[in-house]
Enzyme design. Sequence first.
Site, PDB file in Angstrom:
ATOM      1  N   LYS A  53      -0.625  18.706   6.576  1.00 51.56           N
ATOM      2  CA  LYS A  53       0.697  18.322   7.097  1.00 51.56           C
ATOM      3  C   LYS A  53       1.794  18.870   6.170  1.00 51.56           C
ATOM      4  CE  LYS A  53      -1.237  14.263   9.305  1.00 51.56           C
ATOM      5  NZ  LYS A  53      -1.597  12.857   9.235  1.00 51.56           N
ATOM      6  N   GLN A  97      -0.130   7.772   5.665  1.00 48.05           N
ATOM      7  CA  GLN A  97      -1.461   8.105   6.164  1.00 48.05           C
ATOM      8  C   GLN A  97      -2.314   6.841   6.272  1.00 48.05           C
ATOM      9  OE1 GLN A  97      -2.325  11.106   7.241  1.00 48.05           O
ATOM     10  NE2 GLN A  97      -4.464  10.624   7.686  1.00 48.05           N
ATOM     11  N   ASP A 120       5.157   8.889  13.417  1.00 46.83           N
ATOM     12  CA  ASP A 120       3.858   8.548  14.008  1.00 46.83           C
ATOM     13  C   ASP A 120       4.012   7.587  15.183  1.00 46.83           C
ATOM     14  OD1 ASP A 120       1.580   9.714  12.933  1.00 46.83           O
ATOM     15  OD2 ASP A 120       1.654   8.477  11.133  1.00 46.83           O
TER      16      ASP A 120
HETATM   17  N1  GUN Z   1      -4.985   8.838  10.179  1.00 46.75           N
HETATM   18  C1  GUN Z   1      -5.661   9.589  11.069  1.00 46.75           C
HETATM   19  N2  GUN Z   1      -4.802  10.196  11.916  1.00 46.75           N
HETATM   20  C2  GUN Z   1      -3.566   9.817  11.532  1.00 46.75           C
HETATM   21  C3  GUN Z   1      -2.261  10.106  12.021  1.00 46.75           C
HETATM   22  O1  GUN Z   1      -2.052  10.837  12.992  1.00 46.75           O
HETATM   23  N3  GUN Z   1      -1.242   9.498  11.367  1.00 46.75           N
HETATM   24  C4  GUN Z   1      -1.441   8.664  10.317  1.00 46.75           C
HETATM   25  N4  GUN Z   1      -0.399   8.103   9.753  1.00 46.75           N
HETATM   26  N5  GUN Z   1      -2.633   8.378   9.844  1.00 46.75           N
HETATM   27  C5  GUN Z   1      -3.688   8.941  10.448  1.00 46.75           C
END
Ligand code: GUN
Length: 294
Positions: A53, A97, A120
């Site tokens: 990311k 995350q 998110d």
């Molecule tokens: N953990 C696994 N996929 C994601 C995601 O798309 N966003 C976040 N914040 N955590 C994750």
Amino acid sequence: MSIIIDGKASAARLRERIAAYTADLKAQHGVTPGLATVLVGNDPASEVYVRNKRKTAEALGFKSVHVGLPADVAQDELLRQVRALSADATVHGILVQLPLPKHLDEAAVLDALDPAKDVDALTPTNAGLLLSGRAHLVSCTPAGVMLLLKEYVGDIAGKEALVIGRSLLFGKPAAQLLLAANATVTMAHSRSRDLPALARRADILVAAIGKPEFVKADWIKPGAVVIDVGINRVEAEGGKTKLVGDVAYDEAAKVAGAITPVPGGVGAMTIVCLMHNTLIAACARNGLPLPQQL
Ligand code: GUN
């Protein structure tokens, strides 16, 4: 054989459009989108996701801020960090995350997030806006799935869609988006009775269960579109590991009309949709028109 839905190629095209839009935003308005990532602990899979990311954000010319915290960080310290990012005017999107270590209260962390920066779309505000059909920020993986369906299927009105999995991050928002696109939506989960029978009705079968190769070929209606959201690391030959989805791909591909591979399907779209959300958040923050249909 089915059509292989090439998420990697779709993601690359969307990424180009985001890069061009970002360059214009900088040149015409002096706005640089800023994305903050927060990672607690050192789970190897989460580290890879967060690194990708950050790399993508930097490659697109975004400002990238990272907060790495030890696995035993105190709740108060994590909240302090998230509040500081919420107050930082150069940060337009914040991604914490998940999952967080067990001693941390995920809901309290989400409550510390400014919903305008919740790229998110996990906060109650953004979940509620999605339910109301007024969301600007939509969870990245469901948004990516909808883009792939638009590209490969077109109009899904009236189609039977089954979503297996009911997480906040995927299943629930995915069902809302499919419903908003006029599909007839069923949500299934670990307590559903006779999953194979439910699956066989589906024109669009979306698997987000987190169990490697759980969905078998005889669950799939011939010609159905199969969207595999699972990313599972399993043992392969020679003591190595490999990634597989929630669908038994080789056998499913013989029955489905179209199917997403793992890797190279849905996962490829997720990060680019996160960048799209950050761009939307940056435009909204600066009172500029939102780039909805890139
Ligand atoms: N953990 C696994 N996929 C994601 C995601 O798309 N966003 C976040 N914040 N955590 C994750």
